[in-house]
Design a protein around this motif. Structure first.
Motif, PDB file in Angstrom:
ATOM      1  N   ASN A 222       2.569  45.110  66.361  1.00  0.00           N
ATOM      2  CA  ASN A 222       3.666  44.412  65.678  1.00  0.00           C
ATOM      3  C   ASN A 222       3.752  44.771  64.196  1.00  0.00           C
ATOM      4  O   ASN A 222       4.223  43.972  63.375  1.00  0.00           O
ATOM      5  CB  ASN A 222       3.550  42.889  65.835  1.00  0.00           C
ATOM      6  N   LYS A 223       3.306  46.003  63.885  1.00  0.00           N
ATOM      7  CA  LYS A 223       3.434  46.479  62.511  1.00  0.00           C
ATOM      8  C   LYS A 223       4.714  47.287  62.338  1.00  0.00           C
ATOM      9  O   LYS A 223       5.288  47.334  61.255  1.00  0.00           O
ATOM     10  CB  LYS A 223       2.225  47.343  62.147  1.00  0.00           C
ATOM     11  N   PRO A 749       8.014  33.905  60.642  1.00  0.00           N
ATOM     12  CA  PRO A 749       9.102  34.897  60.752  1.00  0.00           C
ATOM     13  C   PRO A 749       8.659  36.274  60.281  1.00  0.00           C
ATOM     14  O   PRO A 749       7.753  36.418  59.453  1.00  0.00           O
ATOM     15  CB  PRO A 749      10.195  34.326  59.844  1.00  0.00           C
ATOM     16  N   VAL A 750       9.307  37.294  60.818  1.00  0.00           N
ATOM     17  CA  VAL A 750       9.063  38.679  60.397  1.00  0.00           C
ATOM     18  C   VAL A 750      10.399  39.317  60.041  1.00  0.00           C
ATOM     19  O   VAL A 750      11.462  38.768  60.335  1.00  0.00           O
ATOM     20  CB  VAL A 750       8.369  39.488  61.522  1.00  0.00           C
ATOM     21  N   PRO A 766      10.990  52.873  59.950  1.00  0.00           N
ATOM     22  CA  PRO A 766      10.307  53.122  58.692  1.00  0.00           C
ATOM     23  C   PRO A 766       9.050  53.944  58.812  1.00  0.00           C
ATOM     24  O   PRO A 766       8.512  54.411  57.833  1.00  0.00           O
ATOM     25  CB  PRO A 766       9.987  51.701  58.199  1.00  0.00           C
ATOM     26  N   SER A 767       8.567  54.152  60.029  1.00  0.00           N
ATOM     27  CA  SER A 767       7.334  54.903  60.151  1.00  0.00           C
ATOM     28  C   SER A 767       7.555  56.408  60.090  1.00  0.00           C
ATOM     29  O   SER A 767       6.613  57.167  59.951  1.00  0.00           O
ATOM     30  CB  SER A 767       6.660  54.560  61.474  1.00  0.00           C
ATOM     31  N   ILE A 819      -2.518  50.914  57.452  1.00  0.00           N
ATOM     32  CA  ILE A 819      -1.393  50.119  57.945  1.00  0.00           C
ATOM     33  C   ILE A 819      -0.117  50.814  57.531  1.00  0.00           C
ATOM     34  O   ILE A 819       0.088  51.056  56.342  1.00  0.00           O
ATOM     35  CB  ILE A 819      -1.420  48.692  57.372  1.00  0.00           C
ATOM     36  N   PRO A 820       0.703  51.221  58.440  1.00  0.00           N
ATOM     37  CA  PRO A 820       1.945  51.929  58.065  1.00  0.00           C
ATOM     38  C   PRO A 820       2.815  51.044  57.190  1.00  0.00           C
ATOM     39  O   PRO A 820       2.980  49.852  57.440  1.00  0.00           O
ATOM     40  CB  PRO A 820       2.618  52.200  59.405  1.00  0.00           C
ATOM     41  N   SER A 821       3.398  51.645  56.192  1.00  0.00           N
ATOM     42  CA  SER A 821       4.301  50.925  55.290  1.00  0.00           C
ATOM     43  C   SER A 821       5.690  50.859  55.883  1.00  0.00           C
ATOM     44  O   SER A 821       6.136  51.778  56.542  1.00  0.00           O
ATOM     45  CB  SER A 821       4.367  51.628  53.937  1.00  0.00           C
ATOM     46  N   ARG A 822       6.381  49.722  55.654  1.00  0.00           N
ATOM     47  CA  ARG A 822       7.757  49.592  56.121  1.00  0.00           C
ATOM     48  C   ARG A 822       8.744  49.752  54.987  1.00  0.00           C
ATOM     49  O   ARG A 822       9.905  49.422  55.096  1.00  0.00           O
ATOM     50  CB  ARG A 822       7.954  48.232  56.789  1.00  0.00           C
ATOM     51  N   ARG A 823       8.257  50.237  53.822  1.00  0.00           N
ATOM     52  CA  ARG A 823       9.151  50.474  52.697  1.00  0.00           C
ATOM     53  C   ARG A 823       9.945  51.754  52.903  1.00  0.00           C
ATOM     54  O   ARG A 823       9.573  52.601  53.696  1.00  0.00           O
ATOM     55  CB  ARG A 823       8.336  50.571  51.415  1.00  0.00           C
TER      56      ARG A 823
END
Length: 834
Positions: A222-223, A749-750, A766-767, A819-823
């Motif tokens: 869920n990342k 929430p996410v 984003p990955s 942890i992969p960034s979602r930026r």
């Protein structure tokens, strides 16, 4: 096995579903369920079969996806299946279950891939399942086949929406791992109806079919592309396994081995697989049911309360019992009599708030419609004077008379009295029609016994028609009595001496009543031009001297005041496009009434309101327009003459005497007409219903046949009793639920903005620029600064390796972050430090 205390709720919901499915109310009560949503070949059917542990769904032909399948899984010591449309029949061979699903689907949709929203209800008892209730919905398809309509995609989505839009429905969004998760129709529809993500659980299938070197680890953690309740991965049987009859238990063992042995999933193997999905679904469903039950209980209680009285009447009912029929006949006749009396005399209960009826409408006939009809019969002023002058001249004959002749007065009075017959007879007709309408309204309560209702209406209506003749004879007798003797000694008659002073006294009395308010209410001015805003509604106030209208009923902003001098009223034909009833006011001297308009058109919602306003205007001295025939008009034009002063004085005297005497006659008729009708008709009909209706019904034929209930009533009775019993059972079931069960809190929430692009062109996951592919076992990360590894073919979608990304060649190599960034991705020109 999950939340054990709350798992006990699911059998209760299954009982509730059974109770209400038997009376056809399952959909209306919004019972908590889990809806399985996904595209075609997403693996939904395999997930359901894994839950059951049996092959029971048709393959290859898409049969299940053409109708929703409501699947109840119930933990039991033995294994069998039941269909709601085959009550009492147990299926122990699941090949027969598959065949029954095919047959039931074809029965409703046909054999050429048609679709239908009517669900198939299937219950499976097994020691290998947890208590779950799922709905397998048709797979989302893009291209119609067979008999499917061209808008098949839209129809399927609408069908799915019917289930998942309910707040009590949990959504199981199934997406294959080898497709683009960001473009998943299942997740998109879930996002539309569940923007907070509290009801959506993601399921990733076909993890074993991903290309070598790729995985879905970050999605399952869920990342990447997160959901509030996260994702659970499952591995179903392949088509080869299905064709080879691979056992589901062996398939689940292989699934377990896959997660334990895969380097990307072994650390979360306990959170993956079909058993884990079963437990999570059970936990979420029971939590949801627990939250739904208070509102559910309130809804059931309100329905039970509404049916209590009716069910009590039907309980112990025996249709063929003669004593019951006799007793019920007496009760029905008595109730009919009471209802008729209440509608005529008025009562505080069962008040009609929509329109006037019964006694209230008869009262309006007596005191508004009848006086209005009387005035309509009055002669026009000019016509009256012409008739008086002719009568005086004809009585004098060849001689020139010196005195005003009495015979002229008597002739004119008798002519005016004879004109009263028409409005009096019309008043009787209006009262009769209202009495018949009242009888029909009262007989509505007898509709469960059609022959009794028909016979009651026939007997009472026949009696009313019989009394009609007597009433009309009596009314005409009243007019004949008035004609038989002209009583000029009446105390209210002005006499010859006072006839000359009548005009001045009348004008004084009218001026003294000038400020008296006669009526207030809303009316629409209908003939305002569109350029000036079109028809508008105003608050009107009618006095004895003027008609004023205001912006609203506070009467602060007066729009206009219209004097009533020389005004008359006439009907206007209702236009084809208008729903309102219209009348208009005009000036007898052809002057403008309102601004540039010769007439003022006023509109009401009903014809009764029109008649009521015309009666009020009549009290203010605004008379209805007389209808002049062509013959009378030509006669009037041809016989124009000028009267000498002596004849004019005689005409004026006779005119005042006629007015005075006709006022006495009208007053007498207006007083006697309601009394006559009440005595000869209304009172008599009430006495007839109370005293003779029952005897007439007994003499009409077989009483048992009269009390034969209609088929609709029998169905209604059975439905009420079954519904009432089901509601009581449902409330008893809910009352047994323990309130000490554990509730699992909803995850925080996410960010689900990746699902919300309304244009359909979602941004890249984003990955892609930052999260490298996961390595297979035995593979090591490349050292910093080393050349990038050669591209490898990967699946389309968010699980693809970074070498397939168009940005990958321009990026320097980095060590993969933990942890992969979602930026958003950094600029391609940015260089890594040496």
């Amino acid at each position: 096995m999950g939340n054990r205390g709350m798992e006990d709720l699911i059998p209760l919901v299954n009982k509730l579903q059974d109770a209400f499915s038997s009376i056809g109310q399952a959909c209306n009560l919004d019972l908590p369920q889990i809806a399985v949503v996904g595209g075609q070949s997403a693996g939904k059917s395999s997930v359901l079969e894994n839950f059951v542990g049996r092959d029971f769904l048709p393959r290859g032909s898409g049969i299940v996806t053409r109708r929703p399948l409501v699947l109840q899984l119930i933990s039991a010591t033995a294994e069998w299946a039941e269909f709601l449309h085959c009550k009492g029949k147990k299926f122990t061979d699941f090949d027969e279950v598959r065949q029954e699903i095919e047959a039931e689907t074809d029965r409703v949709t046909g054999a050429n891939k048609g679709i239908s929203p009517v669900p198939i209800n299937l219950r499976v008892y097994s020691p290998h399942v947890l208590n779950l209730t799922l709905i397998d919905l048709p797979g989302i398809t893009k291209v119609p086949v067979g008999d499917q309509p061209v808008d098949i995609e839209q129809q399927i989505k609408e069908m799915i929406m019917q289930f998942i839009t309910r707040e009590s429905c949990l959504i199981l969004a199934v997406t294959p791992a080898n497709t683009d998760l960001a473009n998943s129709d299942a997740l998109k529809m879930s996002k539309d109806v569940d923007p907070q993500g509290t009801r959506t659980i993601g399921v990733i299938t076909k993890l074993d079919l991903m290309d070598e070197g790729t995985d879905a680890r970050e999605v399952l953690e869920n990342k990447l592309l997160p959901l509030r309740r996260g994702y659970i991965g499952v591995v179903n049987r392949s088509q080869k396994d299905i064709d080879g009859k691979k056992d589901i238990k062996a398939a689940m063992d292989a699934e377990r081995k896959f997660f334990l042995s895969h380097p990307s999933y072994r650390h979360m193997a306990e959170k993956m697989g079909t058993p884990r999905l079963q437990r999570v679904l059970n936990e979420q469903l029971t939590n949801h049911i627990r939250d739904t039950l208070p509102a559910f209980r309130s809804k059931l209680q309100s329905q039970l309360l509404a049916l209590d009285k009716e069910a009590e009447e039907y309980r112990g009912y025996r249709p063929d019992d003669p004593s019951r029929k006799t007793k019920q006949l007496l009760q029905m006749v008595q109730q009919f009599s009471v209802d008729f009396d209440k509608r005529i005399e008025g009562s505080g209960d069962q008040v009609d708030t929509v329109e006037l009826s019964g006694g209230a409408k008869i009262n309006r006939i007596f005191h508004e419609r009848f006086p209005f009809e009387l005035v309509k019969m009055e002669c026009d002023e000019k016509e009256m004077r012409r008739e008086i002058s002719y009568a005086i001249k004809n009585i004098h004959g060849i001689r020139t008379g010196l005195f005003t002749p009495d015979m002229a007065f008597e002739a004119i009075v008798k002519k005016q009295v004879i004109k009263l017959k028409e409005p009096c007879v019309k008043c009787v007709d209006m009262v009769i029609q209202e009495l018949i309408n009242t009888v029909r309204q009262c007989s509505n309560k007898l509709e469960c016994f059609p022959r009794l209702r028909e016979e009651t209406e026939r007997i009472v209506t026949s009696h009313i028609r019989d009394r009609e003749g007597r009433a009309k004879d009596q009314v005409l007798l009243l007019i004949d009595i008035q004609l038989s003797y002209i009583n000029t000694n009446h105390e209210d008659f002005i006499g010859f001496a006072n006839a000359q002073q009548r005009s001045s006294q009348t004008s004084k009395s009218q001026s003294s009543a000038g400020n008296q308010v006669i009526r207030k209410g809303w009316l629409t001015i209908n003939n305002i031009s569109i350029m000036k805003g079109g028809a508008k509604e105003y608050w009107f106030v009618l006095t004895a001297e003027s008609l004023s209208w205001f912006k609203d009923d506070e009467e602060k902003e007066k729009k206009y005041m219209l004097p009533l001098d020389n005004l008359k009223v006439r009907d206007v034909e209702k236009s084809f496009m208008s729903s309102k009833h219209i009348f208009c006011i005009f000036n007898t001297e052809s002057r403008n009434v309102y601004k540039d308009n010769r007439t003022l058109e006023l509109a009401c919602d009903s014809q009764d309101d029109v008649e009521s306003w015309k009666s009020s205007l009549l009290r203010a001295g605004v008379y209805p327009e007389k209808t002049i025939t062509v013959e009378s008009e030509s006669t009037t034009t041809a016989d124009n003459f000028s009267m000498d002063p002596q004849l004019e004085r005689k005409v004026e005297t006779i005119r005042n005497l006629v007015d005075s005497y006709m006022a006495i006659v009208n007053k007498c008729i207006r007083d006697l007409m309601p009394k006559t009708i009440m005595h000869l008709m209304i009172g008599n009909v009430k006495d007839f219903i109370n005293a003779e209706l029952l005897a007439q019904l007994y003499s009409a034929g077989d009483q048992n046949a009269l009390m034969d209930e209609s088929q609709e009533q029998a169905q209604r009775r059975d439905e009420v009793l079954r519904t009432h019993q089901a509601l009581k059972e449902a409330l008893a079931i809910i009352g047994d639920i323990s309130t000490s069960t554990i509730t699992v809190p909803v995850p925080p929430p996410v960010d689900t903005s990746w699902m919300g692009d309304p244009t359909g062109a979602r941004r890249s996951p984003p990955s892609s620029p930052t999260a490298p592919r996961r390595m297979s076992s035995g593979q090591r990360p490349a050292p910093r600064g080393a050349p990038p590894p050669p591209n490898r073919p990967g699946p389309l979608g968010p699980f693809n390796n970074t070498a397939d990304s168009p940005q990958a060649p321009s990026r320097p190599n980095r060590a993969p972050p933990s942890i992969p960034s979602r930026r958003p991705p950094p600029s391609p020109t940015r260089q890594a430090p040496p």
